[in-house]
Design an enzyme around this catalytic site. Structure first.
Site, PDB file in Angstrom:
ATOM      1  CG  ASN A 173      46.347  38.647  41.590  1.00 28.60           C
ATOM      2  OD1 ASN A 173      47.160  38.854  40.728  1.00 28.60           O
ATOM      3  ND2 ASN A 173      45.283  39.015  42.347  1.00 28.60           N
TER       4      ASN A 173
ATOM      5  CB  ILE B  77      33.756  41.730  37.860  1.00 29.04           C
ATOM      6  CG1 ILE B  77      34.219  42.477  38.991  1.00 29.04           C
ATOM      7  CG2 ILE B  77      33.237  42.641  37.007  1.00 29.04           C
ATOM      8  CD1 ILE B  77      35.460  43.167  38.997  1.00 29.04           C
TER       9      ILE B  77
HETATM   10  O1  C5P Z   1      36.013  32.314  40.818  1.00 27.55           O
HETATM   11  P1  C5P Z   1      37.454  32.494  39.904  1.00 27.55           P
HETATM   12  O2  C5P Z   1      37.859  33.792  40.691  1.00 27.55           O
HETATM   13  O3  C5P Z   1      38.349  31.429  40.066  1.00 27.55           O
HETATM   14  O4  C5P Z   1      36.947  32.971  38.459  1.00 27.55           O
HETATM   15  C1  C5P Z   1      37.911  33.629  37.552  1.00 27.55           C
HETATM   16  C2  C5P Z   1      37.139  34.305  36.499  1.00 27.55           C
HETATM   17  O5  C5P Z   1      36.223  35.062  37.144  1.00 27.55           O
HETATM   18  C3  C5P Z   1      38.042  35.219  35.684  1.00 27.55           C
HETATM   19  O6  C5P Z   1      37.572  35.433  34.382  1.00 27.55           O
HETATM   20  C4  C5P Z   1      37.969  36.495  36.586  1.00 27.55           C
HETATM   21  O7  C5P Z   1      38.384  37.583  35.658  1.00 27.55           O
HETATM   22  C5  C5P Z   1      36.649  36.572  36.916  1.00 27.55           C
HETATM   23  N1  C5P Z   1      36.423  37.052  38.403  1.00 27.55           N
HETATM   24  C6  C5P Z   1      35.628  38.263  38.610  1.00 27.55           C
HETATM   25  N2  C5P Z   1      35.570  38.842  39.771  1.00 27.55           N
HETATM   26  C7  C5P Z   1      35.925  38.320  40.814  1.00 27.55           C
HETATM   27  C8  C5P Z   1      36.533  37.062  40.765  1.00 27.55           C
HETATM   28  C9  C5P Z   1      36.920  36.502  39.631  1.00 27.55           C
HETATM   29  O8  C5P Z   1      35.393  38.863  37.363  1.00 27.55           O
HETATM   30  N3  C5P Z   1      35.715  38.887  42.082  1.00 27.55           N
END
Ligand code: C5P
Length: 417
Positions: free
Chosen positions: A210, A308
């Site tokens: 991305n 994560i």
């Molecule tokens: O659910 P979404 O991706 O929109 O959430 C964004 C938040 O979740 C950010 O803080 C991002 O670093 C974290 N995140 C994560 N692991 C993922 C997806 C998002 O830690 N697989």
């Protein structure tokens, strides 16, 4: 807003060719709202005139220990008494040696010895002078005495040689000066930051990724370090320099990021999850480059990556978690819902089209008390505000809540494959 406007700086200039950079530094300091008083050594006046510095700073420039303009002839004390910081830029090998020994045989060295405020020096000299054992010993002494030593930078030198010894550029020096003024609100805390994009391989030459530049995460790592924290930065592939004093762990895929976070999380008090983690990965990346036109390129089979942040937030005695939400619309509603869903006390929301890859951003924080707009600003300024907000929440018991209740955590077990 940084905490620098209104700060009072005494800028000492010593006799090196880099003295010309001090003129630009004065302008930058003034532009960022600081009050600047200039003191020059006699040797510095051979490189740049006091008149130039006087015109730029709008104040008398001081050069003489015996100047009659100071009441009681106490120039060596009076000129630094109302200052918040002394900056010596450029600082010659001779000045560094004198400071290491505590000598005070001219106005600037006397002021430095009589100071009550912090001292920051930006060395500038020929590379051999810098590398001499004596200079290195003196610099260690300065650091040991709590003096901030910024630089020198490596590159071409006025003497025609190349190597370490160039004065750090005024813009970078301004950043260090602003950093020195940041309140140490995270002293003793251990902060883990995830930043940048992840890359999910399709084959040896293609990836799913991305547009995240990593700038916001790096700015937060820097701001946390400035605030006195010990910082670990788990970073996806980005083109950014590691902030000074920050330990960086490089990762590529979401699963590598997850492993690095798992390794560091138990030794962390705060986790700021800024990374734009790829939500999906290719189920079976090809071992060889897939030929154009192949059916496996037209239809990629994906599987979900671990969340994560949700995993960290669900740990029983996990760190204080800050999430990020980059949305393309309905910012407040999506951010609030995401904070609840992930079970975290604080989320920072910005518009994806605004934030990705840009130098500036506009962020709103959402916690249990509601929305806290931080406005539009450079990412480092926003990062410093976020750090202050986190420190405020940690300081008031009850405001750190946001973790999922035990029952709900069980029901919505995070994906950990
Ligand atoms: O659910 P979404 O991706 O929109 O959430 C964004 C938040 O979740 C950010 O803080 C991002 O670093 C974290 N995140 C994560 N692991 C993922 C997806 C998002 O830690 N697989």
């Amino acid at each position: 807003m940084t905490s620098t406007p209104g700060r009072r700086v005494l800028l000492g200039i010593t006799g090196g060719v880099a003295a010309y950079k001090a003129a630009a530094l004065v302008r930058l300091l003034l532009r960022s709202g600081m009050d600047v008083r200039v003191v020059m050594t006699e040797a510095a006046t051979r490189f740049i005139t006091p008149l130039t510095l006087q015109a730029l700073s709008g104040q008398k420039v001081w050069t003489d220990l015996w100047d009659a303009g100071i009441p009681d002839h106490m120039a060596h004390i009076e000129l630094s008494r109302d200052r918040d910081l002394i900056v010596v830029a450029p600082a010659t090998a001779d000045f560094i040696a004198k400071t290491a020994l505590g000598l005070a045989d001219d106005l600037l060295s006397s002021l430095v010895l009589a100071r009550e405020c912090p001292l920051l020096v930006a060395p500038a000299m020929n590379r051999q002078m810098w590398e001499q054992a004596a200079t290195q010993r003196n610099v260690r002494t300065l650091r040991g005495d709590g003096i901030l030593v910024v630089g020198p930078a490596v590159g071409d030198q006025a003497c025609g040689e190349t190597g370490p010894g160039r004065m750090v550029e005024p813009e970078a020096l301004l950043e260090e000066i602003e950093a020195a003024f940041q309140p140490k609100v995270l002293a003793g805390k251990r902060v883990l930051v995830s930043a940048g994009p992840t890359e999910e391989p399709i084959d040896p030459v293609r990836v799913l990724t991305n547009l995240s530049s990593g700038r916001m995460g790096y700015a937060i790592a820097q701001a946390a370090r400035e605030a006195g924290a010990q910082v670990t930065l788990v970073s996806g592939p980005v083109q950014l320099a590691t902030p000074v004093g920050v330990a960086r762990v490089n990762v590529r895929t979401a699963r590598e990021m997850f492993e690095a976070v798992k390794t560091a999380v138990d030794a962390s008090d705060i986790f700021v999850s800024v990374a734009a983690v790829a939500d999906y990965r290719v189920k079976k990346p090809a071992g060889q480059k897939i030929k154009k036109g192949s059916a496996s390129l037209r239809r990629l089979e994906l599987e979900e990556n671990p969340d994560i942040l949700a995993w960290v937030a669900s740990r029983p005695r996990g760190p204080f978690c800050v999430g990020f939400a980059a949305e393309s619309e309905n910012l407040a509603a999506h951010a609030k819902a995401k904070r609840e869903k992930k079970g975290i006390p604080l989320i920072a929301a910005n518009l994806a089209q605004d934030a990705l890859g840009a130098q500036d951003s506009a962020i709103t924080l959402f916690d249990a008390r509601g929305a806290h707009p931080l406005g539009r600003a450079p990412k480092l300024t926003l990062a410093r505000k976020l750090v202050l907000h986190v420190a405020g929440m940690l300081a008031s018991p009850g405001r750190t809540r946001g973790r999922r209740p035990a029952r709900a955590a069980k029901r919505r077990k995070p994906r950990t494959r």
